[in-house]
Design an enzyme around this catalytic site. Structure first.
Site, short mmCIF file in Angstrom:
data_model
loop_
_atom_site.label_atom_id
_atom_site.label_comp_id
_atom_site.label_asym_id
_atom_site.label_seq_id
_atom_site.Cartn_x
_atom_site.Cartn_y
_atom_site.Cartn_z
N ASP A 40 10.69 -10.04 -9.47
CA ASP A 40 9.95 -9.95 -10.74
C ASP A 40 10.57 -8.93 -11.70
OD1 ASP A 40 9.14 -7.92 -9.03
OD2 ASP A 40 7.04 -7.94 -9.67
N GLY A 127 -6.16 -3.67 -0.36
CA GLY A 127 -4.97 -2.90 0.00
C GLY A 127 -4.08 -3.56 1.04
N GLY A 129 -2.02 -6.19 0.24
CA GLY A 129 -0.94 -6.92 -0.43
C GLY A 129 -1.35 -8.31 -0.88
N SER A 132 -6.08 -7.68 -4.22
CA SER A 132 -7.49 -7.49 -4.56
C SER A 132 -7.60 -6.79 -5.92
CB SER A 132 -8.20 -6.67 -3.48
OG SER A 132 -7.75 -5.32 -3.49
N ASP A 177 0.72 -11.07 -10.18
CA ASP A 177 -0.61 -11.09 -9.56
C ASP A 177 -1.68 -11.54 -10.54
OD1 ASP A 177 0.98 -9.96 -7.69
OD2 ASP A 177 -0.06 -8.04 -7.60
N TYR A 227 10.30 2.04 -3.70
CA TYR A 227 10.20 1.02 -4.74
C TYR A 227 11.07 1.40 -5.94
CZ TYR A 227 7.90 -2.06 -8.16
OH TYR A 227 7.63 -2.99 -9.13
P1 ADP Z 1 -4.08 -4.85 -3.19
O1 ADP Z 1 -4.07 -5.23 -4.63
O2 ADP Z 1 -2.86 -5.29 -2.46
O3 ADP Z 1 -5.32 -5.29 -2.47
P2 ADP Z 1 -4.15 -2.24 -4.33
O4 ADP Z 1 -3.94 -0.89 -3.75
O5 ADP Z 1 -3.30 -2.66 -5.46
O6 ADP Z 1 -4.04 -3.26 -3.11
O7 ADP Z 1 -5.65 -2.38 -4.83
C1 ADP Z 1 -6.72 -2.02 -3.99
C2 ADP Z 1 -7.69 -1.18 -4.77
O8 ADP Z 1 -8.38 -1.99 -5.75
C3 ADP Z 1 -8.81 -0.62 -3.91
O9 ADP Z 1 -8.42 0.59 -3.31
C4 ADP Z 1 -9.92 -0.42 -4.94
O10 ADP Z 1 -9.71 0.77 -5.68
C5 ADP Z 1 -9.71 -1.59 -5.88
N1 ADP Z 1 -10.56 -2.73 -5.48
C6 ADP Z 1 -10.15 -3.97 -5.16
N2 ADP Z 1 -11.20 -4.77 -4.85
C7 ADP Z 1 -12.30 -4.02 -4.98
C8 ADP Z 1 -13.70 -4.26 -4.79
N3 ADP Z 1 -14.17 -5.44 -4.39
N4 ADP Z 1 -14.54 -3.23 -5.02
C9 ADP Z 1 -14.09 -2.04 -5.43
N5 ADP Z 1 -12.79 -1.74 -5.59
C10 ADP Z 1 -11.90 -2.71 -5.38
MG MG Z 2 -2.70 -4.55 -6.07
#
Ligand code: ADP
Ligand code: MG
Length: 390
Positions: A40, A127, A129, A132, A177, A227
């Site tokens: 990307d 968290g 990958g 979320s 994403d 990274y």
């Molecule tokens: P990934 O995107 O791979 O899951 P990230 O570290 O980029 O990992 O994002 C995860 C973070 O996004 C969580 O630590 C939280 O802060 C936030 N997050 C994601 N989903 C939720 C949720 N359902 N409720 C609250 N926070 C969330």
């Molecule tokens: Mg993420």
């Protein structure tokens, strides 16, 4: 849980939290990148799909009419609040910054949804990958569309969500994403040109195949500079080869320019240039339902990420080795690490009728090899963000 069940679940949870039923419900999926890793930021191609795991948000107008948004999450102890009358800025709790950044994006466009009580729930593991974070951002934007009754262009929505992650969460992510979460279509992958942002839906509706996502449940804590170091090495390769980005280099040109590069930088570039080609070839293979070929590109992607780009780890390699052992006869076409690396998930292309036996075998062999329990689930290519209740 499918979307309908998730909607019922969040409605019940909203009732418990706020003592009334929600007025609006929106959802946005997580994603898995089928192929095109570390391409990307080199202006290359990626080929993600939305997965059947979602972030859902339910909301209602505040009973007191105040211009305050209250955000609660079923996975977080702390409530986030923001005042729509003020310029929205990052603030604790950390998780609230993802939705906060999206509200700020709408605020910058002069859109005011009015005060809201909001509840977030996610079946995308946090968290791991599977993004979320993008699901949360795109879901927030979709919820605001539902509340205001005004849809924005899906690409604009994805860019607004990306900006929230950059400016509010402090993560300099690419566009993949948020694009797949906003633009995904059921039964399709999304071929995304990260240079032009041109997208193409690649149909994958053959019921005889499925994607397995194998979470190694490890995340190696690195110094954090890996990274940035990879990015810098790619930039160095492009500069020494006299081009803007590695997207502009063919495998032949790289070979001819080999003497200009250090051994490590050469290998980094070889991964990127090969991966961009593999992604395009894999998309073609998917269009033709040529699963053995697609699988071979997935394995090749893994080997390059392991050997040339050096972002794999023993647990990801173990999963791929187990998949190779099961092999074509056992129903596995291909397998690779997915995401940034050093842990997280693998993605495997498998025969749909062998999902159960393959999952069992990977789980037991992975446990035997590493002592760790993997989490394994299958998904068909899912739809992008939707308003469930308007
Ligand atoms: P990934 O995107 O791979 O899951 P990230 O570290 O980029 O990992 O994002 C995860 C973070 O996004 C969580 O630590 C939280 O802060 C936030 N997050 C994601 N989903 C939720 C949720 N359902 N409720 C609250 N926070 C969330
Ligand atoms: Mg993420």
């Amino acid at each position: 849980m499918n979307l309908k069940e998730l909607a019922a679940h969040i409605a019940a949870e909203f009732q418990k939290n706020y003592g009334r039923a929600p007025r609006w419900i929106a959802a946005a999926p997580g994603r898995v990148n089928v192929i095109g890793e570390h391409t990307d930021y080199n202006d290359g191609f990626v080929l993600p799909m939305a997965i059947e795991f979602y972030t859902v948000m339910a909301a209602d107008k505040r009973p007191d009419g105040a211009g305050i948004v209250t955000l609660r999450s079923t996975s977080q102890p702390d409530t986030a609040t923001l005042d729509l009358a003020q310029t929205i800025k990052p603030a604790p709790p950390k998780w609230g910054n993802y939705p906060r950044g999206v509200f700020a994006g709408f605020q910058a466009r002069g859109v005011n949804p009015g005060g809201l009580d909001v509840l977030v729930h996610s079946t995308v593991p946090l968290g791991s990958g599977l993004s979320s974070s993008a699901a949360l951002e795109v879901c927030t934007a979709t919820l605001i569309e539902a509340v205001t009754g005004k849809a924005i262009d899906a690409e604009e929505k994805a860019l607004l969500a990306q900006k929230a992650e950059h400016d509010f969460a402090g993560v300099p992510c690419g566009i993949m994403d948020q694009f797949i979460s906003a633009l995904g279509r059921e039964g399709h992958l999304l071929l995304l040109d990260c240079r032009t942002r041109k997208t193409e839906l690649v149909p994958m509706s053959d019921p005889s195949v499925a994607l397995l996502i194998i979470n190694t449940n490890v995340k190696h804590e690195l110094s954090g500079g890996e990274y940035a170091e990879r990015r810098a090495q790619c930039e160095e390769a492009a500069a020494k080869l006299g081009v803007k980005s590695l997207r502009d280099v063919t495998a032949d040109q790289l070979e001819r320019g080999k003497a200009k590069l250090s051994e490590v930088v050469f290998r980094r570039a070889r991964h990127v240039i090969g991966e961009i080609e593999r992604t395009l070839h894999a998309a073609e293979g998917i269009r033709q339902s040529n699963w053995p070929t697609v699988g071979q590109f997935m394995y090749a992607s893994h080997y390059a990420l392991r050997d040339d780009y050096e972002v794999s780890c023993p647990e990801l390699d173990a999963v791929v080795e187990i998949a190779e052992d099961i092999g074509y006869k056992g129903g596995v076409y291909g397998c690779r690490m997915t995401g940034g690396g050093f842990g997280g998930c693998c993605v495997a292309l498998v025969k749909a009728d062998a999902v159960e036996s393959i999952s069992k075998k990977i789980a037991s062999d992975y446990k035997a090899k590493t002592g760790i329990e993997a989490t394994i689930f299958s998904s068909r290519p899912a739809a992008g963000a939707t308003i469930i209740k308007s």
